[in-house]
Design a protein around this motif. Sequence first.
Motif, PDB file in Angstrom:
ATOM      1  N   ILE A 131      37.274  36.688  32.319  1.00 31.15           N
ATOM      2  CA  ILE A 131      37.903  36.511  33.629  1.00 31.15           C
ATOM      3  C   ILE A 131      37.848  37.819  34.414  1.00 31.15           C
ATOM      4  O   ILE A 131      37.813  38.915  33.834  1.00 31.15           O
ATOM      5  N   CYS A 132      37.863  37.683  35.713  1.00 34.03           N
ATOM      6  CA  CYS A 132      37.821  38.852  36.590  1.00 34.03           C
ATOM      7  C   CYS A 132      39.156  39.588  36.503  1.00 34.03           C
ATOM      8  O   CYS A 132      40.222  38.972  36.575  1.00 34.03           O
ATOM      9  N   SER A 133      39.075  40.928  36.332  1.00 30.10           N
ATOM     10  CA  SER A 133      40.314  41.709  36.186  1.00 30.10           C
ATOM     11  C   SER A 133      41.044  41.857  37.523  1.00 30.10           C
ATOM     12  O   SER A 133      42.208  42.248  37.554  1.00 30.10           O
ATOM     13  N   ALA A 136      43.520  39.153  42.486  1.00 35.11           N
ATOM     14  CA  ALA A 136      43.350  38.456  43.760  1.00 35.11           C
ATOM     15  C   ALA A 136      42.091  37.581  43.743  1.00 35.11           C
ATOM     16  O   ALA A 136      41.963  36.655  44.531  1.00 35.11           O
ATOM     17  N   CYS A 137      41.175  37.879  42.823  1.00 36.76           N
ATOM     18  CA  CYS A 137      39.916  37.110  42.731  1.00 36.76           C
ATOM     19  C   CYS A 137      40.063  36.011  41.675  1.00 36.76           C
ATOM     20  O   CYS A 137      40.010  34.838  41.978  1.00 36.76           O
ATOM     21  N   GLY A 138      40.246  36.421  40.421  1.00 35.94           N
ATOM     22  CA  GLY A 138      40.519  35.451  39.353  1.00 35.94           C
ATOM     23  C   GLY A 138      39.339  34.593  38.944  1.00 35.94           C
ATOM     24  O   GLY A 138      39.521  33.556  38.299  1.00 35.94           O
ATOM     25  N   ALA A 139      38.114  34.993  39.291  1.00 32.30           N
ATOM     26  CA  ALA A 139      36.943  34.190  38.922  1.00 32.30           C
ATOM     27  C   ALA A 139      36.818  34.099  37.395  1.00 32.30           C
ATOM     28  O   ALA A 139      37.189  35.031  36.681  1.00 32.30           O
ATOM     29  N   ILE A 140      36.323  32.968  36.927  1.00 38.71           N
ATOM     30  CA  ILE A 140      36.172  32.736  35.491  1.00 38.71           C
ATOM     31  C   ILE A 140      34.701  32.549  35.156  1.00 38.71           C
ATOM     32  O   ILE A 140      33.992  31.806  35.837  1.00 38.71           O
ATOM     33  N   LEU A 153      30.473  42.310  34.931  1.00 39.65           N
ATOM     34  CA  LEU A 153      30.980  42.467  36.298  1.00 39.65           C
ATOM     35  C   LEU A 153      31.077  41.123  37.012  1.00 39.65           C
ATOM     36  O   LEU A 153      30.245  40.232  36.827  1.00 39.65           O
ATOM     37  N   CYS A 154      32.111  41.009  37.841  1.00 41.40           N
ATOM     38  CA  CYS A 154      32.346  39.772  38.575  1.00 41.40           C
ATOM     39  C   CYS A 154      31.301  39.569  39.670  1.00 41.40           C
ATOM     40  O   CYS A 154      31.035  40.486  40.453  1.00 41.40           O
ATOM     41  N   ASP A 155      30.723  38.365  39.735  1.00 40.57           N
ATOM     42  CA  ASP A 155      29.746  38.050  40.783  1.00 40.57           C
ATOM     43  C   ASP A 155      30.388  38.079  42.169  1.00 40.57           C
ATOM     44  O   ASP A 155      29.740  38.386  43.162  1.00 40.57           O
ATOM     45  N   ARG A 156      31.655  37.700  42.211  1.00 42.05           N
ATOM     46  CA  ARG A 156      32.293  37.493  43.509  1.00 42.05           C
ATOM     47  C   ARG A 156      32.776  38.812  44.124  1.00 42.05           C
ATOM     48  O   ARG A 156      32.588  39.066  45.290  1.00 42.05           O
ATOM     49  N   CYS A 157      33.433  39.662  43.269  1.00 42.12           N
ATOM     50  CA  CYS A 157      34.045  40.867  43.852  1.00 42.12           C
ATOM     51  C   CYS A 157      33.592  42.162  43.170  1.00 42.12           C
ATOM     52  O   CYS A 157      33.970  43.248  43.600  1.00 42.12           O
ATOM     53  N   GLY A 158      32.799  42.073  42.120  1.00 43.38           N
ATOM     54  CA  GLY A 158      32.264  43.270  41.481  1.00 43.38           C
ATOM     55  C   GLY A 158      33.212  43.982  40.519  1.00 43.38           C
ATOM     56  O   GLY A 158      32.846  44.988  39.920  1.00 43.38           O
TER      57      GLY A 158
HETATM   58 ZN   LIG Z   1      36.274  38.990  40.866  1.00 39.65          ZN
END
Ligand SMILES: [Zn+2]
Length: 219
Positions: A131-133, A136-140, A153-158
Amino acid sequence: MLNYIFLGPPGAGKGTMGEMLCERTGVIHLSTGQLLRDEMASGSELGQKVKSIITSGALVPDDIVTAMVSKRLLQNDIRQHGSLLDGYPRTTIQADSLKRIFADNATELTAAVLVDADRDILLGRLTARRICSNKACGAIFNLQSNKPAREGLCDRCGSALVQRSDDSEETALDRLRVYDQQTAPLIDYYRKTGKLVVMKSREVTAEQNFATLLAALNM
Ligand SMILES: [Zn+2]
């Protein structure tokens, strides 16, 4: 009439295989978790009792679960189309009860299906979630089915991806240990009665695993 029990360790795909078999054969899926939730939602006396037991953190006693399963198995849709039980029986005592319930309904168990998989496959699946650390993003993400484009690394927010403690190897090993302890007696029970059908799920598509299951069931 077809009546199945589904057993299997977490991560083996028991839920998916059960759903696909229901779709294929028309048997009705019966989960004890859902039965308990329905009974509580109905507000019945039994439902209130169940609610207070669960709220107190205790396990719902065998006889209550068995009574609910028995009641459900007597309903018309199941008498017409058959059943697939998931989460029941959990003990050999419940397995004996189920045998009696089927006999009372003039039917019997078709097969106890063990959906199994090699331990390294189970561990891989049970620990694959990231999960994204950034809260505010919380992408899984999932290292097997939904990999991030850049490792870690998160695709959405890095932001950095982390593993929840629920998804750690330690938790996964614990879950598998508990499963082994609880389920080994049931597996022996159904092996002795000749009703056990073992299917090994592999790292292939759900459709391919389902084909393996149908072959194991001689369908
Ligand atoms: Zn993220």
